[in-house]
Each structure stands twice: as structure tokens, then as C-alpha cells.
Design an enzyme around this catalytic site. Structure first.
Site, PDB file in Angstrom:
ATOM      1  N   HIS A  62       0.975  -1.066  -0.367  1.00 27.70           N
ATOM      2  CA  HIS A  62       0.310   0.163  -0.433  1.00 27.70           C
ATOM      3  C   HIS A  62       0.931   0.954   0.001  1.00 27.70           C
ATOM      4  CE1 HIS A  62      -3.394   2.620   1.231  1.00 27.70           C
ATOM      5  NE2 HIS A  62      -3.647   1.923  -0.087  1.00 27.70           N
TER       6      HIS A  62
ATOM      7  N   ASP B 230      -7.770  -5.806  -0.010  1.00 30.57           N
ATOM      8  CA  ASP B 230      -7.990  -6.589  -0.543  1.00 30.57           C
ATOM      9  C   ASP B 230      -7.900  -8.265  -0.409  1.00 30.57           C
ATOM     10  OD1 ASP B 230      -9.923  -4.416  -2.216  1.00 30.57           O
ATOM     11  OD2 ASP B 230      -8.124  -4.105  -3.105  1.00 30.57           O
TER      12      ASP B 230
HETATM   13  N1  CMC Z   1       4.258  -7.806  -4.705  1.00 30.54           N
HETATM   14  C1  CMC Z   1       5.199  -7.373  -5.127  1.00 30.54           C
HETATM   15  N2  CMC Z   1       6.288  -6.065  -4.794  1.00 30.54           N
HETATM   16  C2  CMC Z   1       5.320  -4.959  -3.892  1.00 30.54           C
HETATM   17  C3  CMC Z   1       4.525  -5.184  -4.181  1.00 30.54           C
HETATM   18  C4  CMC Z   1       3.267  -6.021  -4.525  1.00 30.54           C
HETATM   19  N3  CMC Z   1       1.419  -6.283  -3.834  1.00 30.54           N
HETATM   20  N4  CMC Z   1       3.698  -3.911  -3.929  1.00 30.54           N
HETATM   21  C5  CMC Z   1       4.872  -3.962  -3.520  1.00 30.54           C
HETATM   22  N5  CMC Z   1       6.162  -4.192  -3.686  1.00 30.54           N
HETATM   23  C6  CMC Z   1       7.270  -4.029  -4.115  1.00 30.54           C
HETATM   24  C7  CMC Z   1       7.478  -2.929  -5.576  1.00 30.54           C
HETATM   25  O1  CMC Z   1       7.964  -4.217  -6.544  1.00 30.54           O
HETATM   26  C8  CMC Z   1       8.651  -1.771  -5.185  1.00 30.54           C
HETATM   27  O2  CMC Z   1      10.078  -2.673  -4.940  1.00 30.54           O
HETATM   28  P1  CMC Z   1      11.608  -2.261  -5.903  1.00 30.54           P
HETATM   29  O3  CMC Z   1      11.661  -0.964  -5.181  1.00 30.54           O
HETATM   30  O4  CMC Z   1      11.939  -3.035  -5.003  1.00 30.54           O
HETATM   31  O5  CMC Z   1      11.009  -1.657  -7.351  1.00 30.54           O
HETATM   32  C9  CMC Z   1       8.448  -1.997  -4.265  1.00 30.54           C
HETATM   33  O6  CMC Z   1       7.791  -2.308  -3.145  1.00 30.54           O
HETATM   34  C10 CMC Z   1       6.824  -0.287  -3.911  1.00 30.54           C
HETATM   35  O7  CMC Z   1       6.383  -0.622  -4.240  1.00 30.54           O
HETATM   36  P2  CMC Z   1       5.445   0.371  -5.468  1.00 30.54           P
HETATM   37  O8  CMC Z   1       4.446  -0.510  -6.315  1.00 30.54           O
HETATM   38  O9  CMC Z   1       6.387   1.698  -6.398  1.00 30.54           O
HETATM   39  O10 CMC Z   1       4.481   0.823  -4.840  1.00 30.54           O
HETATM   40  P3  CMC Z   1       2.885   2.215  -4.786  1.00 30.54           P
HETATM   41  O11 CMC Z   1       2.947   3.055  -3.557  1.00 30.54           O
HETATM   42  O12 CMC Z   1       4.020   3.148  -6.524  1.00 30.54           O
HETATM   43  O13 CMC Z   1       2.080   1.050  -5.070  1.00 30.54           O
HETATM   44  C11 CMC Z   1       0.435  -0.654  -4.783  1.00 30.54           C
HETATM   45  C12 CMC Z   1       1.138   0.829  -4.409  1.00 30.54           C
HETATM   46  C13 CMC Z   1      -0.961  -1.093  -3.730  1.00 30.54           C
HETATM   47  C14 CMC Z   1      -0.146  -0.057  -6.067  1.00 30.54           C
HETATM   48  C15 CMC Z   1       1.592  -1.879  -5.084  1.00 30.54           C
HETATM   49  O14 CMC Z   1       1.433  -2.399  -3.585  1.00 30.54           O
HETATM   50  C16 CMC Z   1       1.465  -2.748  -5.537  1.00 30.54           C
HETATM   51  O15 CMC Z   1       0.841  -2.764  -6.966  1.00 30.54           O
HETATM   52  N6  CMC Z   1       0.423  -3.295  -4.995  1.00 30.54           N
HETATM   53  C17 CMC Z   1      -0.889  -4.710  -5.280  1.00 30.54           C
HETATM   54  C18 CMC Z   1      -1.797  -4.230  -5.649  1.00 30.54           C
HETATM   55  C19 CMC Z   1      -3.006  -4.454  -4.966  1.00 30.54           C
HETATM   56  O16 CMC Z   1      -3.266  -5.119  -4.420  1.00 30.54           O
HETATM   57  N7  CMC Z   1      -3.823  -2.611  -4.947  1.00 30.54           N
HETATM   58  C20 CMC Z   1      -4.622  -2.187  -4.125  1.00 30.54           C
HETATM   59  C21 CMC Z   1      -4.235  -1.620  -2.856  1.00 30.54           C
HETATM   60  S1  CMC Z   1      -5.622  -1.168  -1.437  1.00 30.54           S
HETATM   61  C22 CMC Z   1      -7.004  -1.324  -2.134  1.00 30.54           C
HETATM   62  C23 CMC Z   1      -7.023   0.107  -2.465  1.00 30.54           C
HETATM   63  O17 CMC Z   1      -6.994   1.297  -2.302  1.00 30.54           O
HETATM   64  O18 CMC Z   1      -7.163   0.150  -3.880  1.00 30.54           O
END
Ligand code: CMC
Length: 380
Positions: free
Chosen positions: A266, A317
Site C-alpha cells: 500500500h 483486498d
Molecule cells: N508485490 C510485490 N512487490 C511489491 C508489491 C506487491 N504487491 N507492492 C509493492 N511491491 C514492491 C515493488 O515491487 C517495489 O519494489 P522495488 O522498489 O524493489 O521496485 C516497492 O515494493 C514499491 O512498490 P510500488 O509499486 O512502487 O509502490 P506504490 O506505492 O507505487 O504502489 C500499490 C502501491 C498498492 C500499487 C502496490 O503495492 C501494488 O501494486 N500492490 C498490488 C495491487 C494491490 O493490492 N492494490 C490494492 C491497493 S489497497 C486497496 C485499494 O485502496 O485500492
């Protein structure tokens, strides 16, 4: 390069303050979420989704009289005109329920008696907000009936929003426990600050567009798998893993491939998502009750590996996915359930935006070519 040349640039607007709100607060350090000062755990365990929706829209918890009047208004506003169902009937059966929801609201909009009121009319916006919240479970529930070849059902005035959704989807009276699980999940999903879909709603109405256009923007933004679409993706992932004995190898392999694990991580919570803590308890209890504990067992393995290897924790989720599965809800209705809940937060934010509006228009860094020379089309 841009990040170092432009120190104010934050990809994905991470850490950027996009506005002021009195609707909800995310306290990342303590994994706390409050709606207008109330801890979401208290609202989900002691209150109803209707009380939460009232709190978000009107700024205080309703007293008995206010709640009864609000429930009566929601019941009176729950049905949608037949023309909306006629529009939904034109869609191919393969249409995703999120697209059905978006069309449902777009088709209803001109029927709203306040539709042509000025965008900044606060009282009209609140009336529209209540209609949107009231109709969401009917649009999603009867939209599901239509795409599965069934006739829409008339909502029952005595039902809550959670009961209305379950009644329309299943065609039978929901039992009290299922309705309670649905109701508390709606409260957990109701509101979450400047998340992507809420921000999209605010950007939309900040042009002095209308609440229904904002709702369509919100639904379109929510459906992506990085946002609300993650609950459906998380269940597909759990199904793909299949059994607890396969979970450890599956997750290690996925991480080695640098796959995103749906339902984890998140932007705002670097420790735990408080909604996930609550929802995990609910999902585990449902597993015990139904005797189907394998999803909870797979979940435990994934959560342990993700915490140890990546220090990343489940978001709401993840447990919501297998809780809904245990309730027998079709997987492609999971994100639409999020819509039913989030209409309350979206509309509260749009009313707040329009009460103190300024166009939302950030800058961007131009990195394209400069000084190109015009060449006539036949000479290119
Ligand atoms: N699985 C594997 N690695 C992850 C995940 C994950 N679910 N989430 C974050 N990371 C890693 C990512 O690969 C990155 O690593 P590195 O710095 O080595 O490249 C680091 O953590 C930062 O991730 P990010 O995608 O840049 O972080 P963000 O703040 O932009 O994204 C997020 C947040 C929720 C989009 C992301 O955690 C994600 O894609 N999660 C999976 C989708 C998900 O479950 N979404 C629902 C969010 S909560 C419900 C809602 O409100 O919608």
C-alpha cells in the site's frame, strides 16, 4: 534524470499534498484509519454502513431520529428507472460488472431531479449524493441479474444496503450473518483519503462538472488491478495456488520472477493496513464456520513469506477476496462491491471539493523534442 533535475517532482504524486479534507485520516505509523475522527474498527464492529455513510456525508454520526429518516430516504431512493435497466440490457453478456456500474450511473444521471442544479449547490449535491449511495447496490445487484439473463427485482424497502445487494444478486433473503459480513466490509471500503479513484472524482468535479461524471471517473479508476481490481485478482491468485502445500513454492517463485502479488502493499501503509487486520478476522471466522479453511491457510503462508522477504503486508483486498468467496459471491462482483461502499466516500469528497473549489491542474515536465522544423506532409 527528471527526479534529480526537478526536486519537486514526485512520480505517482507520492508524498504530495493534494488538498485539505475533514473526511478521513490515515495514520500510517500506527496503522489507523479514522472517518471524521472515528476509528474504522469501531464503525465496522458496532455500527452499520448506513451510519458510516451518514457520518461521511453529513459530518456527524446520526442520532436515532436522523438515522431513521436517512434509512427511509435511502429506501425511497433505492430503485432506478426502467430506462436504466433497458440501457443495461443492451450490453453483451460478457460485460464486466464494473462497466455495467459505470453505464448504470451514466444512464441514471439525467433522471436525477437535481441534475441541472449548479455544481456548487451544496444542498442539491447532498441530495444527489444520497441518491447515488442509495442506488449503487441496486445498479450493481440488478446489473448482475440482467447480465446473467434474469429479470431485475424490486428492492425491498426494509432491507439495508448490504441486504439489498445480497438479495438482488442471489434472489433470496440473505441470512443475518452474511448480511453482517457484507455490511462491515462496506464500512471498511467506504472511504480512504486521496486514493486514486477519490482523487479522480475530485479532479472531475473541480472543473464544475457534475457528481455523476465524477462517479463514472471514480468507477473507471477503481477497476484497475493496482486499486480496487486487486480483490478480484487476489482471488484468482488464490485459486491458481489451489492448496496450502503449493503456497510456499508458488510465492517464492512469483517473487523470484518479480511479480506483483495482488492484495499486498500500500502506498500509505508501510506497516499494516488496519482494514486488512479487521477483514482477516472476519474471513478466518467464515472459513471456520463453513469448514473451508484452506484459503486462510494459503493466506497465512503468503503473508509470512511476504513479511519476511519483502516487509510487505496484505491490504484490505486480500482477506476481502476470500471472505467474499466463502460467502459464494461471484468473483467479478468483488470490485463492484467496493463501488457500492465507496460511493459514500466519493460523494462526500465531491461535495467537500465543490464547497471550496479550485480547479485541480498540476504541472508536468516536458521531455520531448524541441526546435523541430516543419516539413510538408509529402516530404516527410
Ligand atoms: N508485490 C510485490 N512487490 C511489491 C508489491 C506487491 N504487491 N507492492 C509493492 N511491491 C514492491 C515493488 O515491487 C517495489 O519494489 P522495488 O522498489 O524493489 O521496485 C516497492 O515494493 C514499491 O512498490 P510500488 O509499486 O512502487 O509502490 P506504490 O506505492 O507505487 O504502489 C500499490 C502501491 C498498492 C500499487 C502496490 O503495492 C501494488 O501494486 N500492490 C498490488 C495491487 C494491490 O493490492 N492494490 C490494492 C491497493 S489497497 C486497496 C485499494 O485502496 O485500492
Amino acid at each position: 534524470m527528471s527526479a534529480t533535475m526537478y526536486p519537486n517532482y514526485s512520480p505517482g504524486l507520492e508524498g504530495v499534498i493534494g488538498g485539505i479534507t475533514t473526511i478521513s485520516d490515515i495514520i500510517s505509523e500506527t496503522s489507523t484509519l479514522v472517518y471524521r475522527g472515528y476509528n474504522v474498527h469501531d464503525l465496522a464492529s458496532h455500527g452499520s454502513f448506513e451510519e458510516t455513510a451518514y457520518l461521511l456525508l453529513f459530518g456527524h454520526l446520526p442520532d436515532r431520529k436522523e438515522l431513521e429518516s436517512f434509512m427511509a430516504t435511502l429506501a425511497a431512493e433505492r430503485e432506478v428507472p426502467a430506462q436504466v435497466y433497458t440501457a443495461l440490457q443492451q450490453l453483451p453478456p460478457s460485460t464486466h460488472p464494473m462497466d455495467i456500474a459505470r453505464l448504470g450511473f451514466a444512464a441514471y444521471a439525467p433522471f436525477d431531479p437535481d441534475y441541472n442544479e449548479p455544481a456548487t449547490n451544496h444542498d442539491a449535491n447532498l441530495r444527489k449524493a444520497v441518491r447515488i449511495v442509495a442506488k449503487a447496490s441496486t445498479i450493481v445487484g440488478n446489473g448482475h441479474r440482467i447480465r446473467t439473463g434474469k429479470a431485475p427485482l424490486a428492492p425491498k424497502p426494509e432491507h439495508t444496503i448490504a441486504q439489498n445487494f445480497l438479495y438482488l444478486v442471489n434472489g433470496v433473503e440473505p441470512d443475518a450473518e452474511t448480511a453482517h459480513v457484507m455490511d462491515s466490509s462496506l464500512t471498511l471500503y467506504a472511504e480512504h483519503g486521496f486514493n486514486a479513484s477519490t482523487f479522480a472524482c475530485r479532479v472531475c468535479v473541480a472543473t464544475l462538472s457534475d457528481l455523476y461524471s465524477g462517479i463514472c471517473a471514480g468507477i473507471g479508476t477503481l477497476r484497475g488491478p493496482l486499486h480496487g481490481g486487486a480483490n478480484e485478482e487476489a482471488m484468482h491468485m488464490l485459486q491458481k495456488i489451489g492448496t496450502p502445500d503449493k503456497a510456499d513454492a508458488w510465492i517464492h517463485n512469483a517473487l523470484a520472477n518479480k511479480d506483483k502479488i495482488m492484495g499486498f502493499g500500500h502506498r500509505e501503509y508501510k506497516k499494516q493496513d488496519p482494514r486488512a487486520i479487521y477483514m482477516t478476522k472476519v474471513a478466518k471466522a467464515l472459513g471456520e464456520k463453513t469448514g473451508d479453511t484452506k484459503w486462510g491457510q494459503i493466506a497465512d503462508i503468503l503473508e509470512n513469506v511476504m513479511a519476511t522477504e519483502k516487509n510487505i503486508h496484505p491490504n484490505v483486498d486480500f482477506p476481502a477476496a476470500y471472505a467474499y468467496y466463502l460467502l459464494g459471491i461471484p468473483i467479478d462482483l468483488y470490485t463492484p462491491i467496493f463501488v457500492v461502499a465507496r460511493t459514500s466516500g466519493w460523494t462526500a469528497h465531491m461535495v467537500e471539493q465543490l464547497d471550496n473549489n479550485r480547479l485541480i491542474r498540476p504541472k508536468c515536465i516536458y521531455e520531448g523534442p524541441t526546435s523541430e522544423t516543419w516539413v510538408p506532409v509529402d516530404e516527410r
